[in-house]
Motif scaffolding. Structure first.
Motif, PDB file in Angstrom:
ATOM      1  N   ILE A 200       1.070  -1.348  -0.272  1.00 33.16           N
ATOM      2  CA  ILE A 200      -0.111   0.233   0.171  1.00 33.16           C
ATOM      3  C   ILE A 200       0.462   1.405   0.409  1.00 33.16           C
ATOM      4  O   ILE A 200       1.636   1.183   0.889  1.00 33.16           O
ATOM      5  CB  ILE A 200      -1.121  -0.553   1.439  1.00 33.16           C
ATOM      6  N   ILE A 201       0.942   1.794  -1.153  1.00 37.08           N
ATOM      7  CA  ILE A 201       1.606   3.327  -0.831  1.00 37.08           C
ATOM      8  C   ILE A 201       1.224   4.403  -1.066  1.00 37.08           C
ATOM      9  O   ILE A 201      -0.139   4.908  -2.160  1.00 37.08           O
ATOM     10  CB  ILE A 201       2.865   3.070  -2.263  1.00 37.08           C
ATOM     11  N   HIS A 202       0.724   5.274   0.054  1.00 37.13           N
ATOM     12  CA  HIS A 202       0.094   6.663   0.450  1.00 37.13           C
ATOM     13  C   HIS A 202       0.775   7.098   1.631  1.00 37.13           C
ATOM     14  O   HIS A 202       0.555   6.021   2.731  1.00 37.13           O
ATOM     15  CB  HIS A 202      -0.796   6.366   0.686  1.00 37.13           C
ATOM     16  N   ASN A 203       1.841   7.630   0.798  1.00 35.30           N
ATOM     17  CA  ASN A 203       2.960   8.385   2.101  1.00 35.30           C
ATOM     18  C   ASN A 203       2.902  10.244   1.987  1.00 35.30           C
ATOM     19  O   ASN A 203       3.594  10.781   2.874  1.00 35.30           O
ATOM     20  CB  ASN A 203       4.518   7.752   1.963  1.00 35.30           C
ATOM     21  N   ASP A 204       2.326  10.707   1.251  1.00 36.00           N
ATOM     22  CA  ASP A 204       1.746  12.307   1.518  1.00 36.00           C
ATOM     23  C   ASP A 204       1.025  12.140   2.679  1.00 36.00           C
ATOM     24  O   ASP A 204      -0.864  11.935   1.831  1.00 36.00           O
ATOM     25  CB  ASP A 204       1.712  12.496   0.198  1.00 36.00           C
ATOM     26  N   LEU A 205       0.433  12.595   3.245  1.00 34.95           N
ATOM     27  CA  LEU A 205      -0.838  12.880   4.355  1.00 34.95           C
ATOM     28  C   LEU A 205      -1.341  14.935   3.963  1.00 34.95           C
ATOM     29  O   LEU A 205      -2.124  14.873   4.609  1.00 34.95           O
ATOM     30  CB  LEU A 205      -0.352  13.089   5.968  1.00 34.95           C
ATOM     31  N   ASN A 206      -0.500  15.028   2.836  1.00 35.81           N
ATOM     32  CA  ASN A 206      -1.514  16.416   2.205  1.00 35.81           C
ATOM     33  C   ASN A 206      -2.072  15.810   1.397  1.00 35.81           C
ATOM     34  O   ASN A 206      -2.774  16.941   0.961  1.00 35.81           O
ATOM     35  CB  ASN A 206       0.100  17.539   2.201  1.00 35.81           C
ATOM     36  N   MET A 207      -2.394  14.887   0.948  1.00 38.76           N
ATOM     37  CA  MET A 207      -2.899  14.841  -0.281  1.00 38.76           C
ATOM     38  C   MET A 207      -4.243  13.561   0.703  1.00 38.76           C
ATOM     39  O   MET A 207      -4.643  12.787   1.220  1.00 38.76           O
ATOM     40  CB  MET A 207      -2.304  13.901  -1.591  1.00 38.76           C
ATOM     41  N   SER A 208      -5.201  13.877  -0.423  1.00 41.50           N
ATOM     42  CA  SER A 208      -6.156  13.483  -0.316  1.00 41.50           C
ATOM     43  C   SER A 208      -6.398  11.527  -0.366  1.00 41.50           C
ATOM     44  O   SER A 208      -5.367  11.235  -1.178  1.00 41.50           O
ATOM     45  CB  SER A 208      -7.263  13.186  -1.099  1.00 41.50           C
ATOM     46  N   SER A 209      -6.585  10.643   0.466  1.00 44.11           N
ATOM     47  CA  SER A 209      -6.436   9.234   0.306  1.00 44.11           C
ATOM     48  C   SER A 209      -7.345   8.647  -0.346  1.00 44.11           C
ATOM     49  O   SER A 209      -7.580   7.241   0.019  1.00 44.11           O
ATOM     50  CB  SER A 209      -6.159   8.283   1.616  1.00 44.11           C
ATOM     51  N   GLU A 210      -8.387   8.821  -0.547  1.00 42.57           N
ATOM     52  CA  GLU A 210      -9.979   8.022  -1.497  1.00 42.57           C
ATOM     53  C   GLU A 210      -8.670   7.391  -2.632  1.00 42.57           C
ATOM     54  O   GLU A 210      -7.764   7.838  -3.285  1.00 42.57           O
ATOM     55  CB  GLU A 210     -10.418   9.142  -1.862  1.00 42.57           C
ATOM     56  N   ILE A 211      -9.661   6.292  -3.008  1.00 41.57           N
ATOM     57  CA  ILE A 211      -9.013   5.796  -4.098  1.00 41.57           C
ATOM     58  C   ILE A 211      -9.799   5.992  -5.131  1.00 41.57           C
ATOM     59  O   ILE A 211     -11.160   6.096  -5.046  1.00 41.57           O
ATOM     60  CB  ILE A 211      -9.562   4.309  -3.917  1.00 41.57           C
ATOM     61  N   GLN A 212      -9.419   6.322  -6.530  1.00 38.09           N
ATOM     62  CA  GLN A 212      -9.312   6.503  -7.375  1.00 38.09           C
ATOM     63  C   GLN A 212      -9.571   5.182  -8.123  1.00 38.09           C
ATOM     64  O   GLN A 212     -11.179   5.602  -8.585  1.00 38.09           O
ATOM     65  CB  GLN A 212      -8.372   7.043  -8.779  1.00 38.09           C
ATOM     66  N   GLU A 213      -9.561   4.240  -8.536  1.00 41.27           N
ATOM     67  CA  GLU A 213      -9.638   3.204  -9.019  1.00 41.27           C
ATOM     68  C   GLU A 213      -9.042   1.437  -9.181  1.00 41.27           C
ATOM     69  O   GLU A 213      -7.820   2.185  -8.497  1.00 41.27           O
ATOM     70  CB  GLU A 213      -9.591   3.513 -11.017  1.00 41.27           C
ATOM     71  N   ALA A 214      -8.916   0.619  -8.406  1.00 40.35           N
ATOM     72  CA  ALA A 214      -8.136  -0.615  -7.919  1.00 40.35           C
ATOM     73  C   ALA A 214      -9.275  -1.748  -8.705  1.00 40.35           C
ATOM     74  O   ALA A 214     -10.229  -1.235  -9.134  1.00 40.35           O
ATOM     75  CB  ALA A 214      -8.420  -0.950  -6.534  1.00 40.35           C
ATOM     76  N   ASN A 215      -8.215  -2.815  -8.856  1.00 42.18           N
ATOM     77  CA  ASN A 215      -8.611  -4.335 -10.275  1.00 42.18           C
ATOM     78  C   ASN A 215      -8.183  -5.348  -8.806  1.00 42.18           C
ATOM     79  O   ASN A 215      -6.949  -5.045  -8.259  1.00 42.18           O
ATOM     80  CB  ASN A 215      -8.617  -4.301 -10.853  1.00 42.18           C
ATOM     81  N   LEU A 216      -9.508  -6.218  -9.503  1.00 45.68           N
ATOM     82  CA  LEU A 216      -8.750  -7.308  -8.288  1.00 45.68           C
ATOM     83  C   LEU A 216      -8.313  -8.791 -10.164  1.00 45.68           C
ATOM     84  O   LEU A 216      -9.484  -8.543 -10.700  1.00 45.68           O
ATOM     85  CB  LEU A 216      -9.195  -7.569  -7.524  1.00 45.68           C
ATOM     86  N   CYS A 217      -7.546  -8.939  -9.384  1.00 45.39           N
ATOM     87  CA  CYS A 217      -7.543 -10.148 -11.086  1.00 45.39           C
ATOM     88  C   CYS A 217      -7.359 -11.418 -10.506  1.00 45.39           C
ATOM     89  O   CYS A 217      -6.872 -11.636  -9.630  1.00 45.39           O
ATOM     90  CB  CYS A 217      -6.851 -10.414 -12.032  1.00 45.39           C
TER      91      CYS A 217
END
Length: 88
Positions: A64-81
């Motif tokens: 899980i890559i999200h280390n900028d706490l100044n940015m929004s953390s919502e998921i824009q798109e994800a996939n499972l295959c």
């Protein structure tokens, strides 16, 4: 994935990991687990299926890559295959 809108406008609200490895209390030996489990909770901005909980067994990799706490953390798109007997 279509019915979940590919997780658009969703966010991870909880994540736990259990390695299933433990220390035996009688002889203090390490007992290696063979069934690691990740529990993932996702909430969605939607009229239905607003909270999803995944129990993922046998996890070998998790990133899980999200280390900028100044940015929004919502998921824009994800996939499972499903490929070669595994989910990616």
């Amino acid at each position: 994935m279509d019915s979940l809108n590919y997780f658009h406008d969703s966010c991870i609200t909880g994540l736990t990991y259990s390695s299933s490895t433990y220390v035996d209390e009688t002889d203090l030996s390490m007992v290696m687990g063979t069934n690691p489990v990740v529990k993932l909770i996702i909430q969605r901005q939607a009229d239905s299926l607003t909270t999803l909980e995944f129990c993922l067994e046998g996890v070998t990799h998790l990133c899980i890559i999200h280390n900028d706490l100044n940015m929004s953390s919502e998921i824009q798109e994800a996939n499972l295959c499903y490929k070669n007997g595994n989910f990616h």
